[in-house]
Write an enzyme that holds these catalytic residues in place. Structure first.
Site, PDB file in Angstrom:
ATOM      1  N   ALA A  65      -5.247   2.053  -6.843  1.00 38.43           N
ATOM      2  CA  ALA A  65      -4.399   2.461  -7.968  1.00 38.43           C
ATOM      3  C   ALA A  65      -3.779   1.250  -8.647  1.00 38.43           C
ATOM      4  CB  ALA A  65      -3.302   3.399  -7.480  1.00 38.43           C
ATOM      5  N   GLY A 110      -7.413   3.284  -2.873  1.00 41.83           N
ATOM      6  CA  GLY A 110      -8.274   4.159  -3.656  1.00 41.83           C
ATOM      7  C   GLY A 110      -9.644   3.586  -3.921  1.00 41.83           C
ATOM      8  N   GLU A 113     -11.543   4.545  -0.945  1.00 41.11           N
ATOM      9  CA  GLU A 113     -11.719   5.993  -1.004  1.00 41.11           C
ATOM     10  C   GLU A 113     -12.842   6.360  -1.974  1.00 41.11           C
ATOM     11  OE1 GLU A 113      -7.618   8.192  -0.043  1.00 41.11           O
ATOM     12  OE2 GLU A 113      -7.421   6.696  -1.629  1.00 41.11           O
ATOM     13  N   GLU A 133      -2.663   1.995   2.597  1.00 42.19           N
ATOM     14  CA  GLU A 133      -1.531   2.729   2.023  1.00 42.19           C
ATOM     15  C   GLU A 133      -0.287   2.757   2.905  1.00 42.19           C
ATOM     16  OE1 GLU A 133      -5.169   4.479  -0.074  1.00 42.19           O
ATOM     17  OE2 GLU A 133      -4.659   3.687   1.916  1.00 42.19           O
TER      18      GLU A 133
END
Length: 259
Positions: A65, A110, A113, A133
């Site tokens: 992010a 992310g 991910e 995270e």
């Protein structure tokens, strides 16, 4: 004209390139919208048989992010953005075509991910990956807590998520997060070669094989076998199946049309 996502289609392979190298290809809102627009077109393009996603440059695949952008958001905007990231990551998984992640640099949060939502991951030797995270006071929110345990096992996934550990490419290979590590200079060529090896096969077979594997893994073996049978039956009356039989009998390479 897209600013942050570039798509190049060559010989049935769509290469999706994240184009924010100056920001480590972090997922800004604009970039997320552009990614979804690109994937929507790819999803319904019958000429695309395989998809490769990679980052521009050699330093970052995707750093996750865009935290600079997030600092200026309200709580509601943060929730909306996290949901958008999750939908975008899942969009890669839900593409009917096989998807290869060519991890050309760091893939944190992310970014990893996103790679986990792909079917196969190839990493350059300089890549680093991690679900980082918990070091930022949050948890993986775009499927990391679900896809990583399914890929490498619960214990190893918990270890990596709880520690927020960053892995080298070779460590990621040992954990089973990536399937292959190659020199940085060879990454694109390796990904394209793998894509070409897939793309020569019947495109409808690739779609149904992906469906059977992904859906079957979410259930018990008996139901999984039923899903496989249904996926197989969808190919019985296709032109490509008949072409495959003819080509075998005639000792030539088949010409598949996705019909």
């Amino acid at each position: 004209m897209s600013n942050f996502v570039n798509v190049v289609v060559e010989d049935g392979i769509a290469i999706v390139i994240l184009m924010r190298s100056e920001a480590a290809n972090a997922l800004s809102i604009q970039m997320l919208h552009e990614m979804n627009e690109a994937l929507e077109k790819i999803q319904y393009d019958s000429s695309v048989r395989v998809v490769i996603v990679t980052g521009d440059g050699e330093k970052a695949f995707c750093a996750g992010a865009d935290l600079k952008e997030r600092k200026e958001m309200s709580e509601d905007q943060v929730r909306q953005t996290v949901a958008l990231i999750g939908r975008t990551v899942s969009h890669f998984e839900l593409l009917p075509q096989p998807v290869i992640a060519a991890i050309n640099g760091v893939a944190f949060g992310g970014g990893l991910e996103l790679a986990l939502a792909c079917d196969i991951r190839i990493a350059s030797s300089n890549a680093r990956v991690g679900l980082t995270e918990t070091a930022l006071g949050i948890i993986p929110g775009a499927g990391g807590t679900q896809r990583l345990p399914r890929l490498i096992g619960v214990g190893k996934a918990k270890e990596l998520i709880y520690t927020a550990r960053q892995l080298t490419a070779n460590e990621a290979l040992e954990y089973g997060i990536v399937e292959k590590v190659v020199p940085s200079s060879n990454l694109t060529a390796e990904a394209k070669a793998l894509g070409a090896e897939m793309a020569k096969n019947a495109p409808l077979s690739l779609v149904q094989a992906k469906t059977a594997i992904n859906k079957g893994l979410q259930t018990d073996i008996t139901t999984g076998l039923q899903i496989e049978s249904l996926a197989y039956s969808r190919l019985l009356y296709t032109e490509d199946r008949l072409e495959g039989l003819r080509a075998f009998q005639e000792k030539r390479s088949p010409v598949y049309r996705g019909k």
